[in-house]
Design a protein around this motif. Structure first.
Motif: not given
Lengths: 267, 211
Positions: B6, B70-74, B10, B67, B1
Motif C-alpha cells: 500500500g 470510498t472508505g479509503l484513506a489515500w 501511494l 474518503r 491492501m
C-alpha cells in the motif's frame, strides 16, 4: 475575395497594423460564443449572401439595399484605424469601407432624425450564441446624428483588402474609432432614424458600466478596471502597456462634437 | 491492501499526481517560450493560472468526501500536495497580475485592491491561503493539534472568495464561475452533519413514543 482598389485615405493612421491572424482570432462577437477565439471557430454558419440592409424611420425615402449594391455603389476606401476595446486592449485595423454619412444621405433623413439606431441579424440557426440569453438579442447600438455623419464613421465591408471575415462582422459592420469597440456593431441588417436616443445592448445590460456614448476616455474608469492604459495586441508577453488618449487619439477631429457636455456624466 | 505494498502504491500515486499538477504550468511555460499563448498572452496566463488555482482548490476539498464515500484513506494522504499546488498556482496568478498585468505600478495596484471588489476579494483569498500553506507540514499539524483543524477550515471561506472573485469579473457569460460555485456547494454539502441530523430525528421519534 479581394475588394478592388480601395482608395487610400488621409484619415488613416500610419501605425503598424495588428497581424491578420490576431485581428481575425481575437474577437468579441457573442453571437458566436463568449471566448475571444469562439467567433473564428464558430462563425462559419453565418451566410452573408444574399444580404439586405433595411433603412427606415425618420426619413423621406426608406428602403432596402443589398450588399452587392453597397460594395459597388460606394467608393471603398482603406481606413487604418486604432480600435480600443472597453476591456483595455487595442489593435490597429486596416479596414475597407465607406463613410456611413454617404449612405444615410441617400435615404434623406428628416429634421426629426436626431439619432441612428442599428441592429444585428437575429437568427439563432446562423448565430448559435443567440440561443443563450447572455445578452438581449438582437444586438443593438445607436449614434447621435452628428456622430453618424462624421467623416471618421464608416461602414466596413472588408479588412486587409479582402471582404470581411465572418468573425469580424461580415458582411457589413460599423466602425467608430473614437468609441469603445462595442459601439461598432457587426453584421448589420437594419438602420433606423429615430427622434429619441435608441436602446443599446451593453448599455441596457449594465448602464453603470457601459454608457451610451462610450467615447474612449482615460479619465473615466470602468467600475471594475482602469481605462488609463491599454495593452496593444500582438506586442508580446513583456511589452509595456500604452497610455490611452482621450477619444482614442481622434480628439482633434471629434472633441468639438461634445463641447459643453459633461463627459463624466455622459460617459 | 497489505501495509508495505500500500505504501509503495501511494508513493507512486504521489509522483504521478505531482507530475499531473505540474503539467498545466509546464504547458504554459512551453507556450510562452514558443510564443503560442494567443493574441493576448498576458490574459492567457492570468486566466490559466487563476483557473488552475481554483480547480485544484476544489479538488483538494473533494478529498474528504471521497474518503467518506470510498472508505479509503489515500485521498487524505494526497490532500496536502493538492492544496500546496493550489497555492502554487495562486502565487503564479498573483505574480502575473502584479508584474505583467499591472506592471508593478504599486499605486494603481493599491487602488485596484481597495476600490475594485473583485480584486479585493481575490487578494483576501490569497492572504488567507498563506497561513494554511505555511502550516501544512506534519510538524505544524502536531504543534497546533486541534487548532490546526480549526485553522484549516478557512479553506471553505477561501474557496468561496475564489468563486466570488471569478463571478464578479466576468462581463456577461456566468456559466463557468457558476459551475465552480455549484461544485463548491456540493462539496460543502457533504460536510453537513447528516449523521447527527439523522440521529437527532431518531431521538425525537423515540421521545414521542415514550408514554
Amino acid at each position: 475575395e479581394r475588394i478592388p482598389n480601395p482608395r487610400p485615405s488621409p484619415l488613416s493612421t500610419d501605425e503598424k497594423p495588428t497581424s491578420l491572424d490576431d485581428v481575425t482570432h481575437y474577437n468579441n462577437f457573442y453571437e458566436f460564443g463568449t471566448e475571444k477565439t469562439d467567433p473564428a471557430a464558430n462563425a462559419g454558419t453565418l451566410e452573408t449572401r444574399p444580404w439586405t440592409l433595411v433603412v427606415d424611420g425618420a426619413c423621406e425615402s426608406p428602403g432596402e439595399i443589398g450588399i452587392e449594391d453597397l460594395l459597388s455603389g460606394f467608393t471603398q476606401e482603406e481606413r487604418v484605424y486604432r480600435l480600443r476595446c472597453v476591456e483595455a486592449w487595442a489593435m490597429v485595423v486596416p479596414w475597407v469601407g465607406f463613410p456611413l454619412g454617404d449612405l444615410l444621405k441617400r435615404f434623406r433623413p428628416t429634421s426629426k432624425a436626431r439619432y441612428v439606431a442599428f441592429e444585428t441579424l437575429l437568427d439563432p440557426d446562423q448565430m448559435p450564441g443567440q440561443r443563450r440569453s447572455v445578452l438581449e438579442w438582437p444586438y443593438r447600438e445607436g449614434l447621435r446624428m452628428d456622430e453618424a455623419m462624421h467623416p471618421l464613421t464608416i461602414l466596413a465591408t472588408g479588412l486587409y483588402g479582402e471582404l470581411l471575415p465572418n468573425q469580424n462582422g461580415a458582411p457589413l459592420r460599423l466602425v467608430v474609432p473614437w468609441k469603445y469597440g462595442f459601439k461598432s456593431i457587426k453584421s448589420i441588417v437594419r438602420i433606423r432614424f429615430t427622434e429619441r436616443q435608441p436602446p443599446a445592448t451593453w448599455n441596457r445590460m449594465q448602464p453603470d458600466e457601459y454608457g451610451f456614448y462610450a467615447n474612449v476616455n482615460p479619465a473615466v474608469d470602468h467600475p471594475r478596471w482602469s481605462q488609463k492604459r491599454h495593452r496593444v495586441i500582438g506586442e508580446g508577453l513583456f511589452a509595456r502597456k500604452h497610455e490611452t488618449l482621450p477619444f482614442n487619439g481622434y480628439g482633434e477631429q471629434v472633441a468639438s462634437l461634445y463641447s459643453g457636455m459633461d463627459l463624466r456624466r455622459y460617459f | 491492501m497489505s501495509g508495505r505494498r500500500g505504501e509503495w502504491i501511494l508513493r507512486a500515486a504521489k509522483v504521478v499526481l505531482f507530475m499531473a499538477c505540474l503539467a498545466p504550468f509546464g504547458i504554459m511555460v512551453r507556450e510562452a517560450v514558443a510564443g503560442s499563448l494567443g493574441a493576448n498572452p498576458v490574459e492567457t496566463l492570468l486566466h490559466g493560472t487563476g483557473d488552475w488555482a481554483l480547480r485544484l482548490l476544489l479538488v483538494t476539498l473533494a478529498m474528504t468526501p471521497l474518503r467518506r464515500l470510498t472508505g479509503l484513506a489515500w485521498p487524505i494522504r494526497l490532500r496536502r500536495m493538492l492544496g500546496l499546488f493550489a497555492f502554487f498556482y495562486a502565487v503564479l496568478h498573483l505574480t502575473v497580475y502584479l508584474w505583467l498585468d499591472r506592471e508593478l505600478a504599486w499605486s494603481t495596484i493599491l487602488e485596484d485592491i481597495l476600490e475594485r471588489p473583485y480584486i479585493g476579494v481575490g487578494f483576501l483569498a490569497f492572504l488567507l491561503l498563506i497561513p494554511l500553506a505555511a502550516t501544512s507540514t506534519r510538524g505544524w499539524m502536531r504543534r497546533l493539534g486541534r487548532r490546526w483543524t480549526q485553522l484549516h477550515r478557512a479553506v471553505y471561506v477561501i474557496a468561496a472568495l475564489g468563486v466570488l472573485h471569478y463571478l464578479w469579473l466576468v462581463k456577461a457569460d456566468l456559466r463557468e464561475p457558476l459551475l465552480y460555485g455549484a461544485i463548491l456547494l456540493v462539496l460543502l454539502a457533504f460536510r453537513l452533519p447528516w449523521n447527527q441530523l439523522r440521529s437527532v430525528r431518531r431521538g425525537l421519534r423515540a421521545d414521542r413514543s415514550d408514554p
